[in-house]
Design a protein around this motif. Sequence first.
Motif, short mmCIF file in Angstrom:
data_model
loop_
_atom_site.label_atom_id
_atom_site.label_comp_id
_atom_site.label_asym_id
_atom_site.label_seq_id
_atom_site.Cartn_x
_atom_site.Cartn_y
_atom_site.Cartn_z
N MET A 1 -22.33 -12.96 7.51
CA MET A 1 -21.46 -11.80 7.47
C MET A 1 -20.48 -11.94 6.30
N ALA A 2 -20.23 -10.84 5.63
CA ALA A 2 -19.33 -10.82 4.47
C ALA A 2 -17.89 -10.97 4.91
N ASN A 3 -17.14 -11.69 4.14
CA ASN A 3 -15.71 -11.84 4.36
C ASN A 3 -15.02 -11.38 3.08
N LEU A 4 -14.94 -10.07 2.92
CA LEU A 4 -14.40 -9.48 1.71
C LEU A 4 -12.95 -9.85 1.49
N ALA A 5 -12.56 -9.84 0.24
CA ALA A 5 -11.15 -9.87 -0.16
C ALA A 5 -11.01 -8.87 -1.28
N PHE A 6 -9.85 -8.30 -1.40
CA PHE A 6 -9.58 -7.30 -2.42
C PHE A 6 -8.41 -7.75 -3.28
N ILE A 7 -8.55 -7.56 -4.58
CA ILE A 7 -7.47 -7.75 -5.54
C ILE A 7 -7.27 -6.37 -6.16
N VAL A 8 -6.11 -5.76 -5.88
CA VAL A 8 -5.90 -4.38 -6.28
C VAL A 8 -4.67 -4.23 -7.16
N GLU A 9 -4.66 -3.15 -7.91
CA GLU A 9 -3.61 -2.93 -8.90
C GLU A 9 -2.24 -2.68 -8.30
N GLY A 10 -2.14 -1.82 -7.30
CA GLY A 10 -0.82 -1.42 -6.82
C GLY A 10 -0.77 -1.22 -5.32
N GLN A 11 0.40 -0.78 -4.87
CA GLN A 11 0.62 -0.61 -3.44
C GLN A 11 -0.21 0.53 -2.85
N LEU A 12 -0.43 1.60 -3.62
CA LEU A 12 -1.28 2.69 -3.12
C LEU A 12 -2.68 2.15 -2.84
N GLU A 13 -3.24 1.45 -3.80
CA GLU A 13 -4.59 0.89 -3.62
C GLU A 13 -4.61 -0.08 -2.43
N GLN A 14 -3.56 -0.86 -2.28
CA GLN A 14 -3.47 -1.81 -1.17
C GLN A 14 -3.51 -1.08 0.17
N ARG A 15 -2.75 -0.01 0.28
CA ARG A 15 -2.72 0.76 1.54
C ARG A 15 -4.02 1.51 1.79
N VAL A 16 -4.62 2.02 0.72
CA VAL A 16 -5.90 2.70 0.85
C VAL A 16 -6.97 1.74 1.34
N VAL A 17 -7.02 0.55 0.77
CA VAL A 17 -8.01 -0.45 1.20
C VAL A 17 -7.77 -0.82 2.66
N ASN A 18 -6.53 -1.01 3.04
CA ASN A 18 -6.23 -1.34 4.44
C ASN A 18 -6.70 -0.25 5.39
N LYS A 19 -6.68 0.99 4.94
CA LYS A 19 -7.14 2.10 5.76
C LYS A 19 -8.67 2.24 5.75
N ALA A 20 -9.28 2.09 4.57
CA ALA A 20 -10.73 2.28 4.43
C ALA A 20 -11.54 1.10 4.93
N CYS A 21 -11.09 -0.09 4.65
CA CYS A 21 -11.81 -1.32 5.01
C CYS A 21 -10.83 -2.27 5.69
N PRO A 22 -10.42 -1.96 6.90
CA PRO A 22 -9.39 -2.77 7.56
C PRO A 22 -9.86 -4.19 7.87
N ASN A 23 -8.89 -5.04 8.14
CA ASN A 23 -9.14 -6.43 8.55
C ASN A 23 -9.69 -7.32 7.44
N HIS A 24 -9.42 -6.95 6.20
CA HIS A 24 -9.79 -7.79 5.07
C HIS A 24 -8.54 -8.13 4.28
N ARG A 25 -8.56 -9.23 3.61
CA ARG A 25 -7.42 -9.66 2.82
C ARG A 25 -7.29 -8.78 1.58
N VAL A 26 -6.06 -8.33 1.32
CA VAL A 26 -5.78 -7.48 0.16
C VAL A 26 -4.54 -8.04 -0.54
N VAL A 27 -4.69 -8.40 -1.82
CA VAL A 27 -3.57 -8.92 -2.60
C VAL A 27 -3.39 -8.05 -3.85
N LEU A 28 -2.18 -8.05 -4.37
CA LEU A 28 -1.88 -7.28 -5.57
C LEU A 28 -2.26 -8.06 -6.82
#
Length: 189
Positions: A1-28
């Motif tokens: 099973m995949a254990n995604l992590a996200f590295i995103v540009e800003g707070q909007l992208e961080q919140r969008v990822v949390n909404k679209a693909c919840p329960n994954h690590r998201v850092v700026l």
Amino acid sequence: MANLAFIVEGQLEQRVVNKACPNHRVVLLGANGDSVAIATICDRIETHFRLFSNRHFPIVVIFDREKRKESCEEIEDATRKELERRSIDPKQFIFFISDRTFECMFLAHIGRDGTYHATGCPATPQVDGLDGVSELKARLDRRKIRYHKTTTGLELFGGVRPAILAAKSSSFKRFQSQILQYCRWAGLA
């Protein structure tokens, strides 16, 4: 099973990822802008990658093309080459480099008069290349709606339909084809 992590540009992208693909690590990402060099962006990616300590795969990196002259594909290719130069396997990453700004995705559904179109804005056949922030603000102003990235932006994201966005954005369509197996939201009609 995949254990995604996200590295995103800003707070909007961080919140969008949390909404679209919840329960994954998201850092700026902590670095971007029109003049930020790919090497600087890769410095930040490398730092997060090392801190993840092989606990996440794939790692999704999201940032904007902004006013760079290179195409999204050229920026992605340069980023992958720079990571490889640093002895980091670029196959561990999925990139979404939005053309020009992340807000372009909202323009797929927001008409020129500021109204929301669930089936896609007929007046906007293509969103890539538009200055998403200024265009979105102008459209929303016509309905007396003030755009704020982390409130209005997140609210607008709730109305984005990935299938429609993919038809109006080649940069999103490329990303969607790669993330589809990992994020249920990306496959919604």
